[in-house]
Design a protein around this motif. Structure first.
Motif, PDB file in Angstrom:
ATOM      1  N   LEU A  99       0.848  -1.185   0.000  1.00  0.00           N
ATOM      2  CA  LEU A  99       0.000   0.000   0.000  1.00  0.00           C
ATOM      3  C   LEU A  99       0.888   1.241   0.000  1.00  0.00           C
ATOM      4  O   LEU A  99       1.894   1.288   0.709  1.00  0.00           O
ATOM      5  CB  LEU A  99      -0.892   0.022   1.241  1.00  0.00           C
ATOM      6  CG  LEU A  99      -2.051  -0.975   1.295  1.00  0.00           C
ATOM      7  CD1 LEU A  99      -2.743  -0.884   2.656  1.00  0.00           C
ATOM      8  CD2 LEU A  99      -3.045  -0.723   0.177  1.00  0.00           C
ATOM      9  N   PRO A 100       0.542   2.262  -0.795  1.00  0.00           N
ATOM     10  CA  PRO A 100       1.343   3.487  -0.803  1.00  0.00           C
ATOM     11  C   PRO A 100       1.267   4.196   0.546  1.00  0.00           C
ATOM     12  O   PRO A 100       0.377   3.927   1.366  1.00  0.00           O
ATOM     13  CB  PRO A 100       0.719   4.318  -1.925  1.00  0.00           C
ATOM     14  CG  PRO A 100      -0.643   3.767  -2.112  1.00  0.00           C
ATOM     15  CD  PRO A 100      -0.578   2.328  -1.745  1.00  0.00           C
ATOM     16  N   GLU A 101       2.178   5.123   0.770  1.00  0.00           N
ATOM     17  CA  GLU A 101       2.325   5.752   2.084  1.00  0.00           C
ATOM     18  C   GLU A 101       1.049   6.462   2.542  1.00  0.00           C
ATOM     19  O   GLU A 101       0.675   6.369   3.716  1.00  0.00           O
ATOM     20  CB  GLU A 101       3.491   6.736   2.066  1.00  0.00           C
ATOM     21  CG  GLU A 101       3.765   7.360   3.417  1.00  0.00           C
ATOM     22  CD  GLU A 101       4.958   8.299   3.395  1.00  0.00           C
ATOM     23  OE1 GLU A 101       5.209   8.949   4.427  1.00  0.00           O
ATOM     24  OE2 GLU A 101       5.627   8.380   2.347  1.00  0.00           O
ATOM     25  N   ASP A 102       0.375   7.173   1.622  1.00  0.00           N
ATOM     26  CA  ASP A 102      -0.824   7.898   2.046  1.00  0.00           C
ATOM     27  C   ASP A 102      -1.903   6.935   2.535  1.00  0.00           C
ATOM     28  O   ASP A 102      -2.572   7.178   3.544  1.00  0.00           O
ATOM     29  CB  ASP A 102      -1.353   8.817   0.937  1.00  0.00           C
ATOM     30  CG  ASP A 102      -1.764   8.077  -0.334  1.00  0.00           C
ATOM     31  OD1 ASP A 102      -1.424   6.872  -0.477  1.00  0.00           O
ATOM     32  OD2 ASP A 102      -2.410   8.692  -1.204  1.00  0.00           O
ATOM     33  N   PHE A 103      -2.058   5.823   1.836  1.00  0.00           N
ATOM     34  CA  PHE A 103      -3.070   4.820   2.194  1.00  0.00           C
ATOM     35  C   PHE A 103      -2.722   4.169   3.533  1.00  0.00           C
ATOM     36  O   PHE A 103      -3.560   4.083   4.443  1.00  0.00           O
ATOM     37  CB  PHE A 103      -3.154   3.768   1.089  1.00  0.00           C
ATOM     38  CG  PHE A 103      -4.429   2.961   1.059  1.00  0.00           C
ATOM     39  CD1 PHE A 103      -4.972   2.428   2.217  1.00  0.00           C
ATOM     40  CD2 PHE A 103      -5.085   2.716  -0.142  1.00  0.00           C
ATOM     41  CE1 PHE A 103      -6.147   1.682   2.193  1.00  0.00           C
ATOM     42  CE2 PHE A 103      -6.265   1.975  -0.184  1.00  0.00           C
ATOM     43  CZ  PHE A 103      -6.792   1.449   0.990  1.00  0.00           C
ATOM     44  N   SER A 104      -1.488   3.706   3.676  1.00  0.00           N
ATOM     45  CA  SER A 104      -1.083   3.006   4.899  1.00  0.00           C
ATOM     46  C   SER A 104      -1.102   3.944   6.106  1.00  0.00           C
ATOM     47  O   SER A 104      -1.439   3.526   7.225  1.00  0.00           O
ATOM     48  CB  SER A 104       0.305   2.386   4.725  1.00  0.00           C
ATOM     49  OG  SER A 104       1.270   3.361   4.408  1.00  0.00           O
ATOM     50  N   SER A 105      -0.781   5.218   5.887  1.00  0.00           N
ATOM     51  CA  SER A 105      -0.780   6.184   6.993  1.00  0.00           C
ATOM     52  C   SER A 105      -2.191   6.443   7.499  1.00  0.00           C
ATOM     53  O   SER A 105      -2.424   6.518   8.720  1.00  0.00           O
ATOM     54  CB  SER A 105      -0.135   7.497   6.551  1.00  0.00           C
ATOM     55  OG  SER A 105       1.228   7.317   6.239  1.00  0.00           O
ATOM     56  N   VAL A 106      -3.151   6.593   6.577  1.00  0.00           N
ATOM     57  CA  VAL A 106      -4.537   6.808   6.976  1.00  0.00           C
ATOM     58  C   VAL A 106      -5.091   5.564   7.672  1.00  0.00           C
ATOM     59  O   VAL A 106      -5.806   5.663   8.671  1.00  0.00           O
ATOM     60  CB  VAL A 106      -5.401   7.183   5.747  1.00  0.00           C
ATOM     61  CG1 VAL A 106      -6.889   7.056   6.065  1.00  0.00           C
ATOM     62  CG2 VAL A 106      -5.090   8.597   5.306  1.00  0.00           C
ATOM     63  N   LEU A 107      -4.736   4.402   7.172  1.00  0.00           N
ATOM     64  CA  LEU A 107      -5.173   3.146   7.788  1.00  0.00           C
ATOM     65  C   LEU A 107      -4.655   3.060   9.224  1.00  0.00           C
ATOM     66  O   LEU A 107      -5.396   2.700  10.156  1.00  0.00           O
ATOM     67  CB  LEU A 107      -4.660   1.978   6.949  1.00  0.00           C
ATOM     68  CG  LEU A 107      -5.313   0.611   7.112  1.00  0.00           C
ATOM     69  CD1 LEU A 107      -6.815   0.676   6.911  1.00  0.00           C
ATOM     70  CD2 LEU A 107      -4.684  -0.375   6.122  1.00  0.00           C
ATOM     71  N   GLU A 108      -3.390   3.387   9.419  1.00  0.00           N
ATOM     72  CA  GLU A 108      -2.803   3.345  10.752  1.00  0.00           C
ATOM     73  C   GLU A 108      -3.443   4.387  11.666  1.00  0.00           C
ATOM     74  O   GLU A 108      -3.640   4.141  12.867  1.00  0.00           O
ATOM     75  CB  GLU A 108      -1.290   3.584  10.656  1.00  0.00           C
ATOM     76  CG  GLU A 108      -0.521   3.259  11.921  1.00  0.00           C
ATOM     77  CD  GLU A 108      -0.747   1.821  12.382  1.00  0.00           C
ATOM     78  OE1 GLU A 108      -0.946   1.618  13.605  1.00  0.00           O
ATOM     79  OE2 GLU A 108      -0.738   0.905  11.531  1.00  0.00           O
ATOM     80  N   LYS A 109      -3.779   5.535  11.101  1.00  0.00           N
ATOM     81  CA  LYS A 109      -4.425   6.598  11.878  1.00  0.00           C
ATOM     82  C   LYS A 109      -5.800   6.133  12.383  1.00  0.00           C
ATOM     83  O   LYS A 109      -6.178   6.391  13.523  1.00  0.00           O
ATOM     84  CB  LYS A 109      -4.555   7.850  11.020  1.00  0.00           C
ATOM     85  CG  LYS A 109      -4.901   9.128  11.781  1.00  0.00           C
ATOM     86  CD  LYS A 109      -4.816  10.335  10.857  1.00  0.00           C
ATOM     87  CE  LYS A 109      -5.171  11.624  11.595  1.00  0.00           C
ATOM     88  NZ  LYS A 109      -4.122  12.003  12.570  1.00  0.00           N
TER      89      LYS A 109
END
Length: 341
Positions: A322-332
């Protein structure tokens, strides 16, 4: 259809010359041209007809004129048509797999796949033209060398590119037969009642806005479309789904998810850029808005791609992170759910 710039009728230039197919049913010319010309609205077509920019067999017509088999239609405008010659551009490519016949690239969100209206440069095809010479073109797909499928501008993920005619023909047949395995990860609003399911609903261009794909559950419009989905992670207000495409219609996942009441997170076109699920508290609203800023696009990623190599006949399977924006929102979202009641 030809796009030769010929100066005619004073200062008018021919942008399109269309000879209607011999088997064409009678159809209003405004509807006919909407299907044949890229990125035009019905109002724009009707205005052009009324202004005399459209001629059939050399004569002006009204918007309700019905085209006949073998009619010759000319679309003429005051300015010369744009030179659509493909310009190679030195744009880096994230190549996941490559051999003499094909390559698989990981397209970033924000990159258009091929040149078109308002996006004539900076596309994946411009990059391919720079890095590779003599890529084949599929019949009816002129100006799009190497392409056998595409994904939306703001969708990230894997695409297979043909480097030879043999590869293109073999891949095109697999797409036609729906034997290509394509898995997308989608962050959607809400959590489906069942952990897995299949959406069998026709999709097609909206009758009101042709830029939007609509679901037609009665099957009276659109084309057959099938999306299989499986719940990967339940995050209370949103969920991570794995979607497998059986068919590959334009905006299929986005339209299907909206239809079942779970639009993609931050999908502005299909209702996902509003707060669809959750509380009314200001703190929650601010949290969601921050997520939107982190990922200013629909949360959709073409994660895996599987097919039979058209030449070696070996099974090819590619996966992507998953690209960084996707993985970051998921983690958030995970952090938010873990720290709220």
């Amino acid at each position: 259809m030809t796009d030769e710039p010929n100066e005619i009728d004073g200062d008018l230039y021919e942008h399109h010359h269309i000879v209607v197919d011999a088997g064409q049913d009678l159809l209003r010319i405004d509807k006919f041209l909407m299907d044949r010309l890229p990125n035009v609205t019905r109002n724009k077509v009707q205005a052009g007809i009324k202004d005399g920019f459209v001629k059939v067999n050399g004569a002006e017509v009204k918007p309700n004129y019905k085209v006949h088999p073998m009619d010759e239609i000319s679309v003429m405008l005051p300015e010369p048509p744009r030179d659509e010659e493909l310009v190679p551009e030195d744009i880096p490519l994230d190549i996941v797999l490559e051999d003499d016949h094909l390559l698989i690239v990981n397209k970033p969100a924000g990159m258009v796949v091929h040149p078109a209206y308002q996006n004539w440069s900076g596309t994946l095809v411009n990059a391919l033209a720079f890095h590779f010479q003599n890529l084949p073109e599929m019949k009816g797909n002129d100006g799009r060398p190497g392409l056998v499928h595409r994904i939306d501008k703001d969708t990230s993920g894997l695409l297979v590119i043909a480097k030879t005619e043999r590869a293109m023909n073999g891949l095109a047949k697999q797409f036609f037969d729906h034997s290509i395995e394509r898995t997308y990860y989608a962050l959607v609003w809400g959590v489906p009642e069942e952990p897995s399911g299949t959406v069998y609903v026709n999709v097609g261009r909206s009758l009101k806005d042709r830029r939007v794909t609509m679901a037609f559950p009665d099957g009276d419009f659109g084309k057959h479309a099938v999306t299989h989905f499986e719940l990967i992670e339940d995050l209370r207000y949103v969920s991570l789904l794995k979607c497998n495409l059986e068919t590959g219609r334009t905006h299929q996942i986005r339209a299907h998810m909206r239809w079942i009441g779970h639009p993609l997170f931050n999908d502005t076109t299909y209702g996902g850029s509003e707060i669809v699920k959750g509380t009314v508290f200001t703190k929650y609203k601010q949290f969601v808005q921050n997520c939107f800023k982190m990922m200013p696009r629909q949360a959709l990623h073409a994660k895996t791609l599987g097919f039979i190599h058209p030449v070696t006949k070996k099974k090819i399977f590619a996966d992507s992170e998953l690209p960084e924006d996707f993985s970051s929102v998921l983690e958030k979202w995970r952090h938010y759910i873990d720290h709220t009641d």
